[in-house]
Design an enzyme around this catalytic site. Structure first.
Site, PDB file in Angstrom:
ATOM      1  N   ASP A  55     -34.416  40.771  32.935  1.00 60.35           N
ATOM      2  CA  ASP A  55     -34.528  40.372  33.855  1.00 60.35           C
ATOM      3  C   ASP A  55     -35.608  41.089  35.383  1.00 60.35           C
ATOM      4  O   ASP A  55     -34.873  41.598  35.759  1.00 60.35           O
ATOM      5  CB  ASP A  55     -33.440  39.618  34.273  1.00 60.35           C
ATOM      6  CG  ASP A  55     -34.096  38.310  35.376  1.00 60.35           C
ATOM      7  OD1 ASP A  55     -35.152  37.653  35.575  1.00 60.35           O
ATOM      8  OD2 ASP A  55     -33.310  38.506  36.422  1.00 60.35           O
ATOM      9  N   ASP A  69     -36.053  36.102   9.590  1.00 62.00           N
ATOM     10  CA  ASP A  69     -34.262  34.916   9.672  1.00 62.00           C
ATOM     11  C   ASP A  69     -33.837  33.783   8.303  1.00 62.00           C
ATOM     12  O   ASP A  69     -34.999  33.574   7.773  1.00 62.00           O
ATOM     13  CB  ASP A  69     -34.310  34.255  10.818  1.00 62.00           C
ATOM     14  CG  ASP A  69     -32.814  33.145  11.190  1.00 62.00           C
ATOM     15  OD1 ASP A  69     -32.144  34.217  11.575  1.00 62.00           O
ATOM     16  OD2 ASP A  69     -33.265  32.304  11.878  1.00 62.00           O
ATOM     17  N   ASP A  95     -39.307  38.681  15.359  1.00 61.82           N
ATOM     18  CA  ASP A  95     -38.147  37.887  14.224  1.00 61.82           C
ATOM     19  C   ASP A  95     -39.155  36.128  14.146  1.00 61.82           C
ATOM     20  O   ASP A  95     -39.948  36.301  14.828  1.00 61.82           O
ATOM     21  CB  ASP A  95     -37.246  37.219  15.456  1.00 61.82           C
ATOM     22  CG  ASP A  95     -36.283  37.153  14.196  1.00 61.82           C
ATOM     23  OD1 ASP A  95     -35.791  36.937  13.457  1.00 61.82           O
ATOM     24  OD2 ASP A  95     -35.293  37.511  14.978  1.00 61.82           O
ATOM     25  N   GLU A 141     -33.153  38.680   6.235  1.00 60.77           N
ATOM     26  CA  GLU A 141     -32.203  38.511   6.772  1.00 60.77           C
ATOM     27  C   GLU A 141     -31.453  37.634   5.319  1.00 60.77           C
ATOM     28  O   GLU A 141     -31.998  36.448   4.807  1.00 60.77           O
ATOM     29  CB  GLU A 141     -32.497  37.668   7.734  1.00 60.77           C
ATOM     30  CG  GLU A 141     -30.110  37.526   7.999  1.00 60.77           C
ATOM     31  CD  GLU A 141     -30.009  36.618   8.791  1.00 60.77           C
ATOM     32  OE1 GLU A 141     -28.997  36.646   9.686  1.00 60.77           O
ATOM     33  OE2 GLU A 141     -31.293  35.671   9.368  1.00 60.77           O
ATOM     34  N   HIS A 161     -27.379  40.553  16.810  1.00 62.53           N
ATOM     35  CA  HIS A 161     -26.742  38.847  17.976  1.00 62.53           C
ATOM     36  C   HIS A 161     -26.277  38.228  17.471  1.00 62.53           C
ATOM     37  O   HIS A 161     -25.603  36.724  18.335  1.00 62.53           O
ATOM     38  CB  HIS A 161     -28.343  38.465  18.152  1.00 62.53           C
ATOM     39  CG  HIS A 161     -28.889  38.085  17.521  1.00 62.53           C
ATOM     40  ND1 HIS A 161     -29.507  38.686  16.241  1.00 62.53           N
ATOM     41  CD2 HIS A 161     -29.433  36.469  16.680  1.00 62.53           C
ATOM     42  CE1 HIS A 161     -30.125  37.663  15.344  1.00 62.53           C
ATOM     43  NE2 HIS A 161     -30.403  36.962  15.484  1.00 62.53           N
ATOM     44  N   ASP A 162     -25.679  38.007  15.733  1.00 56.93           N
ATOM     45  CA  ASP A 162     -24.898  37.244  15.636  1.00 56.93           C
ATOM     46  C   ASP A 162     -23.203  37.972  15.513  1.00 56.93           C
ATOM     47  O   ASP A 162     -22.651  36.905  14.447  1.00 56.93           O
ATOM     48  CB  ASP A 162     -25.443  36.780  14.119  1.00 56.93           C
ATOM     49  CG  ASP A 162     -26.480  36.418  14.365  1.00 56.93           C
ATOM     50  OD1 ASP A 162     -26.519  34.730  14.989  1.00 56.93           O
ATOM     51  OD2 ASP A 162     -27.131  35.686  13.238  1.00 56.93           O
ATOM     52  N   ASP A 177     -36.927  39.296  30.431  1.00 59.21           N
ATOM     53  CA  ASP A 177     -37.672  38.721  29.530  1.00 59.21           C
ATOM     54  C   ASP A 177     -38.813  40.185  29.672  1.00 59.21           C
ATOM     55  O   ASP A 177     -38.041  41.008  29.423  1.00 59.21           O
ATOM     56  CB  ASP A 177     -38.469  38.306  31.313  1.00 59.21           C
ATOM     57  CG  ASP A 177     -38.331  39.520  31.643  1.00 59.21           C
ATOM     58  OD1 ASP A 177     -38.463  40.414  32.369  1.00 59.21           O
ATOM     59  OD2 ASP A 177     -38.129  38.592  33.399  1.00 59.21           O
ATOM     60  N   ASP A 199     -34.478  35.885  37.752  1.00 65.78           N
ATOM     61  CA  ASP A 199     -34.355  34.491  37.793  1.00 65.78           C
ATOM     62  C   ASP A 199     -33.016  33.910  36.928  1.00 65.78           C
ATOM     63  O   ASP A 199     -32.550  33.141  36.186  1.00 65.78           O
ATOM     64  CB  ASP A 199     -35.074  32.989  37.017  1.00 65.78           C
ATOM     65  CG  ASP A 199     -35.762  33.947  35.571  1.00 65.78           C
ATOM     66  OD1 ASP A 199     -35.237  35.190  35.237  1.00 65.78           O
ATOM     67  OD2 ASP A 199     -36.525  33.062  34.435  1.00 65.78           O
TER      68      ASP A 199
END
Length: 587
Positions: free
Chosen positions: A38, A223, A115, A284, A356-357, A46, A42
Site C-alpha cells: 500500500d 478464471d 486475470d 483455470e 489466492h484461493d 495498490d 489507506d
C-alpha cells in the site's frame, strides 16, 4: 467475427519479444494487489505499491507477473466481480498507473499477465444492468435467465429453475422481482453468469481482450474458464444435479464443468484474439479431468497453453469437502502429481502449491513450527519446481509465509468463509466447530498482507490494513529473508536459476520413484543427451532412510541444490535424509 485491432497510444514501452513457447521455461509470480503493498496509507494495496517492490520480484528471477483483478469492481468477491473490464478500480489507482506498471515490468525483462474473469461479471456491470431492466431488454440474453419451476411462485424455496448449489453457499439462482425471473450465479449472487451461447457476448469479451493486448499485456490467466459452457437443452432447459446429502441442493457441476461447447469457445477465442500474438493463455479449470486437460493444451487444437487443475489440492478434503480437512497421504499426493506429469506429456501443466484461493502450503502440508518452517518451505518448493510444467510462486511463498490462525469470525473478510459460517449456523452447527473448520482452509490465509519487514504493519501500509497482518511477521519477512543467504527467498532464487540454465528441468521426462514411501518424494527427470536429474526429498519432520536401487550414478553426481549443506553423504545406493531435507543431483 474478427474485429480490427486498434493500437493504444498510451502504451509507454514496446512489448518484449515473445518467441513461441517462451512460457515453457518461465516462472510466474502471482500478485494479489489488495494485499501486496500500500503506497498511500489507506490500508489497501495498490499499483504504485507493486511498482515500488518490483525489484523484489525481479531479483527472485521470475519471468512473468500475474495480477489478480484490478478492474473496477464493487469488491463483493475482492475484485472477481467486475463492473468495468476496461478500467482500474480507484482503490488500486488509474489506467495511467497500470501503464507505468506495465512499462516498469517490461523494463526489468518480465511480462505481465492479467486475470480474466468472464464466466461472470458483477451485477453492477452496465451489461447486467441493461439485462435486468426487462424481459425485452437488448442484452437480456447476455446472461442466463430462467422462469420459476412450473407450479411455483418465484422467490419461494424450491422454485429455483434447478437445484444447483453455489460455490459460495445457497442456491445458484437469484430471484429478480422486477422482471419476474431468476438469474444464474455459480458464485456470489452479485456475480451473474454470462451467457456464452450468445455470440454477441463472446465478441464483446474478445474485443476487450484485444484492447488489453494492445495496451501491452502479455497474456491472461482465465478464471474458471471451463465453466462457461452450460448443458442447455433444446428448449433452454437446465437439468437438476444429484442430491447433496443434508441439504435441499444438488451438485450441478456435471452440467457446467467442461461443458459441451467449452473447447469450441476456447478455440474461437484463440482464433479471434491471440492466434498470432504468442501470448500466455492459462486456463483455470476446476474439476477438469486429465482427458479434458490434454484437449485444452494440445498445441494442434489451438485452445490454451496450460491449465490450472485442482485434483492435488483436494486430496486432503474429507467427506464434508474443503471445510472437512483430513491428513494428507503422501503416497496419494505423489501418485496424483505423477499422473498429471505423465498424462500431460504432450500438453502442459501449471505447477503450484499456493494461490489466492489456497491456504499457505507450509502450514497445510509442511511444518510451520520455528524448527522446520524454513526447511519444509524449501523442500516443498524443490519438489514442485523441479517437475515439468510452469511453476507459479504466490506472493509470500518465497518467504515461507504461514497461515494466520484467526480465532474469531470478525477477523475474516472472505465471502466464501463468511457465507459458509452463516449457512452452518443456520443448520444448528456449533460456532466453535465451524470456526475450527474454517481456520486451516479459509482463503484469507493467503490474503493477509505481504510481510515486508518487522514494523507494526509489516511494511505493508502506514495505515490500518484491510485485513489483519500475521503476527509472525516480526520473524517472517522479506527484509530478513533477503539478508539471510540460507533463507527460503534465496532457495527459490536458486530453483529459478536451475530452470533457466538446465534444459532437463524444462523438457525432461518424469519418472516417480518409491511411490508407496510414506516420507520420501523422489523422482527422476531424463532428457536425451543429458545426465539424469534426481530429486529426493524427505517430506516429514522425522529422519528418513531410503534405498534407490539402480540410481547410484545420480547419488554420486553433482549436487545442484540442497536444503542441508551438512547433510549425510550417500552410502552406495542408501541415503539418510534429515527432517525436511531435499537434494537435487545431476549425474
Amino acid at each position: 467475427m474478427t474485429s480490427p485491432r486498434h493500437l493504444d497510444t498510451t502504451a509507454t514501452t514496446p512489448v518484449p519479444d515473445r518467441e513461441p513457447g517462451w512460457w515453457r521455461s518461465a516462472v510466474v509470480y502471482q500478485v494479489y494487489p489488495r494485499s501486496f503493498a500500500d503506497s498511500d496509507g489507506d490500508g489497501v494495496g495498490d499499483l504504485q505499491g507493486i511498482i515500488d517492490h518490483l525489484d523484489h520480484i525481479a531479483e527472485l528471477g521470475v519471468d512473468v507477473v500475474w495480477l489478480s483483478p484490478i478492474y473496477r469492481s464493487p469488491q463483493d468477491d475482492n475484485g472477481y466481480d467486475i463492473s468495468d473490464y476496461q478500467d482500474v478500480d480507484p482503490m488500486f489507482g488509474t489506467l495511467e498507473d497500470l501503464d507505468r506498471l506495465i512499462a516498469a515490468i517490461h523494463e526489468r525483462g518480465m511480462k505481465l499477465v492479467m486475470d480474466l474473469v468472464v464466466n461472470h461479471s458483477s451485477d453492477e456491470h452496465p451489461w447486467f444492468q441493461e439485462s435486468r431492466s426487462g424481459r425485452d431488454a437488448a442484452k437480456r440474453d447476455w446472461y442466463v435467465w430462467r422462469p420459476p419451476r412450473p407450479g411455483h411462485t418465484g422467490g419461494e424455496p424450491g422454485a429455483e429453475p434447478t437445484n444447483w448449489h453455489s460455490f459460495f453457499s445457497g442456491s445458484t439462482w437469484e430471484w429478480d422481482e422486477a422482471s419476474g425471473e431468476y438469474y444464474l450465479h455459480l458464485f456470489s449472487r452479485k456475480q451473474p453468469d454470462l451467457n456464452w451461447e450468445n455470440p454477441q457476448v463472446r465478441e464483446a469479451v474478445y474485443a476487450m481482450m484485444r484492447w488489453w493486448l494492445d495496451r501491452g499485456v502479455d497474456g491472461f490467466r482465465m478464471d474458471v474458464i471451463n465453466l462457461i459452457s452450460k448443458a442447455v437443452g433444446p428448449d433452454g432447459e437446465l437439468p437438476d444435479g444429484p442430491a447433496k446429502p443434508g441439504t435441499r441442493y444438488g451438485d450441478g457441476s456435471p452440467f457446467y464443468m467442461n461443458g459441451p461447447r467449452n473447447h469450441e469457445f476456447l478455440h474461437e477465442m484463440h482464433r479471434e484474439v491471440y492466434a498470432d500474438a504468442a501470448i500466455l493463455a492459462v486456463a483455470e479449470t476446476p474439476g477438469v479431468t486429465l482427458e479434458h486437460a490434454r484437449l485444452f493444451t494440445d498445441p494442434a487444437r489451438r485452445e490454451v497453453d496450460m491449465v490450472f487443475q485442482f485434483e492435488h489440492v483436494g486430496l486432503d478434503h474429507g467427506p464434508g469437502g474443503k471445510w472437512d480437512l483430513q491428513p494428507l497421504s503422501l503416497p496419494d499426493l505423489k501418485l496424483n502429481l505423477a499422473a498429471w506429469q505423465e498424462g500431460l506429456a504432450a500438453g502442459w501443466n501449471s505447477l503450484y502449491w499456493n494461490n489466492h484461493d489456497q491456504p499457505r502450503v507450509v502450514s497445510r502440508w509442511g511444518d510451520d513450527s520455528p524448527e522446520y518452517r524454513v526447511a519444509s518451505a524449501k523442500t516443498l518448493g524443490t519438489v514442485l519446481h523441479m517437475m515439468r510444467g510452469t511453476p507459479y510462486v504466490y506472493q509470500g511463498e518465497e518467504l515461507g509465509m504461514t497461515n494466520v490462525g484467526f480465532t474469531s469470525i470478525e477477523d475474516y473478510r472472505d465471502i466464501e468463509s463468511l457465507n459458509h459460517y452463516r449457512e452452518q449456523l443456520e443448520h444448528g452447527a456449533d460456532p466453535a466447530d465451524v470456526l475450527a473448520g474454517i481456520a486451516p482452509v479459509s482463503r484469507d490465509n493467503a490474503r493477509t498482507p505481504m510481510q515486508w519487514d518487522d514494523s507494526p504493519a509489516a511494511g505493508f501500509t502506514t495505515g490500518t490494513p484491510w485485513i489483519a497482518v500475521n503476527p509472525n511477521h516480526t520473524e517472517v519477512n522479506a527484509a530478513a529473508a533477503r539478508r539471510d543467504p540460507g533463507s527460503v527467498y534465496h532457495h527459490y532464487r536458486r530453483l529459478h536459476e536451475l530452470r533457466h540454465t538446465h534444459d532437463i528441468v524444462v523438457e525432461g521426462s518424469f519418472r516417480l520413484l518409491l511411490p508407496e514411501h510414506e516420507q520420501v518424494f523422489a523422482y527422476t527427470r531424463t532428457l536425451a543427451g543429458s545426465p539424469t536429474l534426481l530429486v529426493v526429498a524427505n517430506m516429514s519432520s522425522e529422519p528418513a532412510t531410503v534405498t534407490l536401487a539402480g540410481l547410484a550414478g545420480p547419488l554420486a553426481g553433482e549436487v545442484l541444490l540442497t536444503t542441508h549443506d551438512d547433510g549425510a553423504p550417500a552410502a552406495g545406493e542408501e541415503l539418510t535424509l534429515a527432517p525436511w531435507e531435499s537434494r537435487v543431483l545431476l549425474g
